[in-house]
Design a protein around this motif. Structure first.
Motif, PDB file in Angstrom:
ATOM      1  N   ASN A 130       0.828  -1.209   0.000  1.00  0.00           N
ATOM      2  CA  ASN A 130       0.000   0.000   0.000  1.00  0.00           C
ATOM      3  C   ASN A 130       0.860   1.255   0.000  1.00  0.00           C
ATOM      4  OD1 ASN A 130      -2.342  -1.559   0.060  1.00  0.00           O
ATOM      5  ND2 ASN A 130      -2.357  -1.629   2.294  1.00  0.00           N
ATOM      6  N   PHE A 131       1.966   1.226   0.750  1.00  0.00           N
ATOM      7  CA  PHE A 131       2.850   2.396   0.797  1.00  0.00           C
ATOM      8  C   PHE A 131       3.455   2.671  -0.578  1.00  0.00           C
ATOM      9  CE2 PHE A 131       7.222   3.957   1.127  1.00  0.00           C
ATOM     10  CZ  PHE A 131       7.001   5.192   1.713  1.00  0.00           C
ATOM     11  N   LEU A 132       3.898   1.623  -1.258  1.00  0.00           N
ATOM     12  CA  LEU A 132       4.486   1.799  -2.587  1.00  0.00           C
ATOM     13  C   LEU A 132       3.456   2.320  -3.590  1.00  0.00           C
ATOM     14  CD1 LEU A 132       6.727  -1.396  -2.863  1.00  0.00           C
ATOM     15  CD2 LEU A 132       7.470   0.968  -2.557  1.00  0.00           C
ATOM     16  N   PHE A 133       2.222   1.830  -3.471  1.00  0.00           N
ATOM     17  CA  PHE A 133       1.199   2.278  -4.404  1.00  0.00           C
ATOM     18  C   PHE A 133       0.846   3.747  -4.162  1.00  0.00           C
ATOM     19  CE2 PHE A 133      -3.216   2.554  -5.974  1.00  0.00           C
ATOM     20  CZ  PHE A 133      -2.998   2.132  -7.276  1.00  0.00           C
ATOM     21  N   VAL A 134       0.739   4.145  -2.895  1.00  0.00           N
ATOM     22  CA  VAL A 134       0.462   5.552  -2.579  1.00  0.00           C
ATOM     23  C   VAL A 134       1.621   6.432  -3.037  1.00  0.00           C
ATOM     24  CG1 VAL A 134       0.107   7.209  -0.702  1.00  0.00           C
ATOM     25  CG2 VAL A 134      -1.085   5.011  -0.673  1.00  0.00           C
ATOM     26  N   PHE A 135       2.844   5.956  -2.843  1.00  0.00           N
ATOM     27  CA  PHE A 135       4.021   6.713  -3.291  1.00  0.00           C
ATOM     28  C   PHE A 135       4.002   6.888  -4.811  1.00  0.00           C
ATOM     29  CE2 PHE A 135       8.442   6.733  -4.833  1.00  0.00           C
ATOM     30  CZ  PHE A 135       8.901   7.883  -4.199  1.00  0.00           C
ATOM     31  N   MET A 136       3.562   5.855  -5.512  1.00  0.00           N
ATOM     32  CA  MET A 136       3.470   5.935  -6.962  1.00  0.00           C
ATOM     33  C   MET A 136       2.418   6.961  -7.381  1.00  0.00           C
ATOM     34  SD  MET A 136       2.548   2.896  -9.637  1.00  0.00           S
ATOM     35  CE  MET A 136       0.857   2.876  -9.055  1.00  0.00           C
ATOM     36  N   LEU A 137       1.301   7.008  -6.662  1.00  0.00           N
ATOM     37  CA  LEU A 137       0.267   8.001  -6.957  1.00  0.00           C
ATOM     38  C   LEU A 137       0.771   9.423  -6.713  1.00  0.00           C
ATOM     39  CD1 LEU A 137      -2.938   6.309  -5.461  1.00  0.00           C
ATOM     40  CD2 LEU A 137      -2.159   6.333  -7.829  1.00  0.00           C
ATOM     41  N   ILE A 138       1.578   9.592  -5.670  1.00  0.00           N
ATOM     42  CA  ILE A 138       2.142  10.916  -5.392  1.00  0.00           C
ATOM     43  C   ILE A 138       3.102  11.327  -6.502  1.00  0.00           C
ATOM     44  CG2 ILE A 138       3.609  12.217  -3.795  1.00  0.00           C
ATOM     45  CD1 ILE A 138       2.434  10.540  -1.526  1.00  0.00           C
ATOM     46  N   MET A 139       3.882  10.380  -7.000  1.00  0.00           N
ATOM     47  CA  MET A 139       4.829  10.693  -8.071  1.00  0.00           C
ATOM     48  C   MET A 139       4.115  11.088  -9.358  1.00  0.00           C
ATOM     49  SD  MET A 139       7.748  10.532  -6.740  1.00  0.00           S
ATOM     50  CE  MET A 139       8.667  10.761  -8.249  1.00  0.00           C
ATOM     51  N   MET A 140       2.875  10.634  -9.531  1.00  0.00           N
ATOM     52  CA  MET A 140       2.104  11.049 -10.701  1.00  0.00           C
ATOM     53  C   MET A 140       1.821  12.546 -10.686  1.00  0.00           C
ATOM     54  SD  MET A 140      -0.654   7.921 -10.968  1.00  0.00           S
ATOM     55  CE  MET A 140      -1.718   8.941 -11.988  1.00  0.00           C
ATOM     56  N   MET A 141       1.756  13.140  -9.501  1.00  0.00           N
ATOM     57  CA  MET A 141       1.406  14.552  -9.376  1.00  0.00           C
ATOM     58  C   MET A 141       2.612  15.476  -9.450  1.00  0.00           C
ATOM     59  SD  MET A 141      -1.249  14.043  -6.195  1.00  0.00           S
ATOM     60  CE  MET A 141      -2.413  12.674  -6.197  1.00  0.00           C
ATOM     61  N   VAL A 142       3.817  14.922  -9.471  1.00  0.00           N
ATOM     62  CA  VAL A 142       5.034  15.741  -9.493  1.00  0.00           C
ATOM     63  C   VAL A 142       5.472  15.946 -10.939  1.00  0.00           C
ATOM     64  CG1 VAL A 142       7.432  15.910  -8.735  1.00  0.00           C
ATOM     65  CG2 VAL A 142       5.723  14.852  -7.246  1.00  0.00           C
ATOM     66  N   PRO A 143       5.592  17.176 -11.410  1.00  0.00           N
ATOM     67  CA  PRO A 143       6.059  17.413 -12.788  1.00  0.00           C
ATOM     68  C   PRO A 143       7.482  16.911 -12.981  1.00  0.00           C
ATOM     69  CG  PRO A 143       5.039  19.395 -11.867  1.00  0.00           C
ATOM     70  CD  PRO A 143       5.212  18.427 -10.735  1.00  0.00           C
ATOM     71  N   GLY A 144       7.729  16.288 -14.114  1.00  0.00           N
ATOM     72  CA  GLY A 144       9.055  15.744 -14.375  1.00  0.00           C
ATOM     73  C   GLY A 144      10.118  16.805 -14.530  1.00  0.00           C
ATOM     74  N   GLN A 145       9.744  18.040 -14.908  1.00  0.00           N
ATOM     75  CA  GLN A 145      10.728  19.105 -15.106  1.00  0.00           C
ATOM     76  C   GLN A 145      11.402  19.529 -13.805  1.00  0.00           C
ATOM     77  OE1 GLN A 145       7.683  19.049 -16.267  1.00  0.00           O
ATOM     78  NE2 GLN A 145       7.873  19.107 -18.505  1.00  0.00           N
ATOM     79  N   LEU A 146      10.751  19.249 -12.641  1.00  0.00           N
ATOM     80  CA  LEU A 146      11.333  19.648 -11.364  1.00  0.00           C
ATOM     81  C   LEU A 146      12.626  18.891 -11.071  1.00  0.00           C
ATOM     82  CD1 LEU A 146       8.178  19.948  -9.074  1.00  0.00           C
ATOM     83  CD2 LEU A 146       9.433  21.771 -10.227  1.00  0.00           C
ATOM     84  N   GLY A 147      12.743  17.679 -11.552  1.00  0.00           N
ATOM     85  CA  GLY A 147      13.946  16.879 -11.295  1.00  0.00           C
ATOM     86  C   GLY A 147      14.922  16.868 -12.444  1.00  0.00           C
ATOM     87  N   LEU A 148      14.805  17.821 -13.368  1.00  0.00           N
ATOM     88  CA  LEU A 148      15.644  17.799 -14.563  1.00  0.00           C
ATOM     89  C   LEU A 148      17.114  18.050 -14.226  1.00  0.00           C
ATOM     90  CD1 LEU A 148      15.528  17.426 -17.598  1.00  0.00           C
ATOM     91  CD2 LEU A 148      15.190  19.886 -17.845  1.00  0.00           C
ATOM     92  N   ILE A 149      17.375  18.973 -13.306  1.00  0.00           N
ATOM     93  CA  ILE A 149      18.763  19.265 -12.938  1.00  0.00           C
ATOM     94  C   ILE A 149      19.394  18.062 -12.232  1.00  0.00           C
ATOM     95  CG2 ILE A 149      20.249  20.766 -11.553  1.00  0.00           C
ATOM     96  CD1 ILE A 149      18.274  23.004 -11.996  1.00  0.00           C
ATOM     97  N   GLY A 150      18.656  17.475 -11.285  1.00  0.00           N
ATOM     98  CA  GLY A 150      19.167  16.284 -10.609  1.00  0.00           C
ATOM     99  C   GLY A 150      19.341  15.120 -11.570  1.00  0.00           C
TER     100      GLY A 150
END
Length: 302
Positions: A130-150
């Motif tokens: 359940n934790f992994l699935f919720v974490f995956m749902l949260i990652m859906m809401m994060v724009p990919g451009q935010l981690g472009l530098i990293g």
């Protein structure tokens, strides 16, 4: 008077029956008129949607002066000239090949591993599920451009910059595709089929490949359309991680083409756009037909 009463009743019944039949025939004609109006509207809508593509294809064959005079339905005679002008600045077929390789690999690998992950989330019980699935749902809401530098720094430390690896491997893990396939398989694949396969002695991977994958194919095909189009149109990540011109994807080349002297030749610009759009149209037409056939065939037959 007693003898006329049955005749009058019969005549009244006949009139009522004829009136009812007339009303029924009128009601039967109304849906056909509605259908004609709906089909006419849909045809007009399809024509309106097709006009921009027709303009693009026609203008790709016309000279710059002809395009500036206005639009016409007949193609021009400057296709070869526009193509030569475009090829003098960029090798569009090299970008076409690079985009095709990346998009096909991303689509195939993302479809397979996302289906495998969704199958595991749907029918297996493990610690932290359940934790992994919720974490995956949260990652859906994060724009990919935010981690472009990293992402750039990580690719630099791994030594995979100026390669196709940063464009293929991270795209395999798609949270939205996993979520969509999980929701789909939970409603179409009954657990009794899996239990019956286990009783017959089938291994877990064999069950996945012979039972789950065929049932999930309509959903996989649907997601493959969006995955292919998203990978084909990806512009920011290839622009950041690729440095060699021979490795540039088609959107990056089209960006350079827009800033060069070719931009003054509208026919060459239309030709480059047409070459970049045609594969998307072909992929959509092919996969959408496959979706219709798969759904109409049915997944589970009782």
């Amino acid at each position: 008077m007693l003898e006329k009463a049955p005749v009058e009743k019969y005549e009244n019944k006949t009139k009522q029956h004829s009136a009812f039949s007339l009303e029924k025939s009128r009601n039967a004609k109304r849906p056909s008129v509605v259908k004609i109006m709906i089909y006419t509207f849909l045809v007009l809508l399809a024509v309106i949607c097709f006009i921009p593509f027709l303009m693009m294809l026609v203008n790709a064959t016309r000279s710059n002066e002809e395009i500036l005079t206005g639009f016409q339905l007949l193609p021009g005679t400057s296709l070869v000239e526009n193509y030569q002008t475009m090829m003098n600045y960029i090798n569009i077929w090299a970008g076409f090949k690079n985009s095709l390789i990346i998009s096909v690999l991303v689509t195939v690998l993302s479809g397979y591993f996302s289906a495998l992950t969704a199958y595991g989330f749907a029918f297996y019980t493990f610690k932290g599920k359940n934790f992994l699935f919720v974490f995956m749902l949260i990652m859906m809401m994060v724009p990919g451009q935010l981690g472009l530098i990293g992402f750039y720094e990580l690719s630099k430390n791994l030594g995979i910059l100026d390669t196709f690896i940063p464009l293929i491997v991270p795209a395999i893990a798609s949270p939205f595709v996993v979520f969509f396939l999980r929701q789909y398989i939970q409603t179409t694949l009954h657990p009794s089929l899996i239990e019956a396969s286990r009783i017959d002695g089938a291994s877990e991977f064999k069950i996945f490949h012979t039972v789950a994958i065929p049932i999930m194919m309509p959903a996989i095909a649907t997601m493959s359309i969006f995955t292919f189009i998203g990978s084909w149109n990806n512009y920011i990540v290839p622009l950041v991680v690729l440095f060699s011109p021979e490795k540039y994807t088609l959107p990056v080349l089209m960006g350079f083409l827009k800033g060069s002297q070719v931009a003054q030749n509208l026919g060459s610009m239309y030709l480059g756009i047409a070459i970049s759009v045609v594969p998307i149209m072909v992929a959509f037409l092919f996969l959408s037909k496959y979706i219709v056939n798969s759904i109409s065939a049915g997944s589970i037959k009782e």
